[in-house]
Scaffold this active site. Structure first.
Site, mmCIF file in Angstrom:
data_model
loop_
_atom_site.group_PDB
_atom_site.id
_atom_site.type_symbol
_atom_site.label_atom_id
_atom_site.label_comp_id
_atom_site.label_asym_id
_atom_site.label_seq_id
_atom_site.Cartn_x
_atom_site.Cartn_y
_atom_site.Cartn_z
ATOM 1 N N THR A 49 -1.614 -0.263 -5.882
ATOM 2 C CA THR A 49 -2.204 -0.864 -4.680
ATOM 3 C C THR A 49 -3.724 -0.785 -4.745
ATOM 4 O OG1 THR A 49 -0.248 -0.178 -3.455
ATOM 5 C CG2 THR A 49 -2.119 -0.839 -2.137
ATOM 6 N N TYR A 137 4.213 9.407 -12.585
ATOM 7 C CA TYR A 137 4.277 8.188 -11.781
ATOM 8 C C TYR A 137 5.232 7.230 -12.489
ATOM 9 C CZ TYR A 137 2.261 4.013 -9.362
ATOM 10 O OH TYR A 137 2.053 2.870 -8.643
ATOM 11 N N LYS A 164 5.982 10.679 -8.512
ATOM 12 C CA LYS A 164 6.037 9.574 -7.558
ATOM 13 C C LYS A 164 6.937 8.519 -8.189
ATOM 14 C CE LYS A 164 3.654 5.608 -5.817
ATOM 15 N NZ LYS A 164 2.662 4.576 -6.042
ATOM 16 N N VAL A 208 4.399 7.799 -0.943
ATOM 17 C CA VAL A 208 3.137 7.107 -1.170
ATOM 18 C C VAL A 208 3.354 5.727 -0.568
ATOM 19 C CG1 VAL A 208 1.585 6.192 -2.938
ATOM 20 C CG2 VAL A 208 2.532 8.483 -3.183
#
Length: 308
Positions: A49, A137, A164, A208
């Protein structure tokens, strides 16, 4: 040294840019104050993002420096360091350490498809060089690799403090929670914001959540409702999150609409501009006006818009 605990709502912060693609310092300050006042538990910069891979090293470093300065240790700052080269990865990692970031976030290097075994070997060489705690991640849509539980276990053995997961695969998320539940200090964080209640109710640690860029309080309240196991409140708040998905995230037809919509929402709220890094471009005027209308409706319906 106090052990870093990763939990709660950690927005994958957008990178506010000016028209010339330089960092928008005023917008960055506004945005960070908006997030911290909204009660978030951490800030994750240079993720998907945040358009991390699309930014020059100069802009990435400036973003890390300014973010750490403004946040000033109120919440942990997590920095995405994923790059195509290990030198690029380390350059950003060392800068993050130098200016006071709290943790690093590591995804598979993108471009070349690599095997699980190769990813494990890559971690073996990368991790000893990392100057800060790190979390993994999982972002298969952008990296070509859906991290296996084995690789995550290997990362944890090397010192990872959590993962994540942005795969969007709820079964995989549950299997991560199950696999690592004996160690509550290893954080399981959902990248899919709609999975937040399931993550918490099943023993995970947070999300997140992209939507927390513009409505941080909504997601913080949803996290707290899940922590309290308040199913009635979860239901009401999740409806609002689904509303975000049906409105702000549905403007535009490409998959980049989530990032563009988030930036357009922040612009509609007067927080920062909505310029993107190439190859992405901002929404058209008609699309921006639709976002403006949606934001106004949310503001009318609930108290989650903290900016007047």
């Amino acid at each position: 040294m106090m052990k870093l605990v990763i939990k709660g709502i950690i927005p994958p912060m957008i990178t506010p840019l000016l028209e010339n693609k330089q960092l928008d310092l005023v917008g960055l300050k506004n945005l960070l104050h908006h997030l911290i006042n909204g009660g978030v538990h951490g800030i994750f910069i240079l993720g998907t993002t945040g358009e991390g891979p699309s930014l020059s090293y100069a802009v990435r470093k400036q973003l890390i420096t300014e973010t750490c300065k403004i946040v000033n240790k109120k919440v942990p700052v997590l920095v995405g360091i994923t790059d195509t080269s290990i030198d690029g990865t380390m350059e950003i990692a060392n800068h993050a350490k130098k200016v006071g970031a709290d943790a690093l976030v590591v995804a598979p290097p993108y471009y070349f498809p690599i095997a699980q075994e190769e990813m494990g070997d890559y971690l073996e060489s990368l991790v000893p060089m990392l100057p800060l705690p790190f979390m993994m991640y999982n972002m298969p849509s952008c990296t070509k690799l859906h991290l296996s539980i084995d690789v995550v276990r290997r990362a944890k053995e090397l010192g990872a403090i959590g993962i994540k997961d942005s795969s969007g695969d709820l079964t995989y998320l549950y299997s991560l929670i199950e696999e690592f539940k004996s160690d509550p200090s290893f954080s399981i964080i959902a990248g899919t914001e709609l999975f937040l209640p399931e993550t918490i109710l099943n023993g995970g640690h947070g999300s997140v959540a992209g939507g927390a860029n513009f409505f941080p309080r909504l997601f913080v309240d949803l996290y707290e409702a899940a922590m309290d196991q308040n199913l009635e409140k979860i239901k009401i708040l999740r409806e609002k999150v689904i509303m975000v998905h049906r409105t702000i995230y549905e403007v535009g037809e490409y998959s980049s609409r989530h990032i563009k919509g988030t930036k357009a929402a922040l612009m509609a709220m007067g927080i920062c501009q909505d310029h993107n890094a190439e190859p992405l471009d901002r929404f058209t005027e008609e699309q921006r006006n639709r976002i403006k209308t949606y934001i106004a409706q949310f503001n009318y319906k609930n108290e989650y818009n903290t900016v007047q």
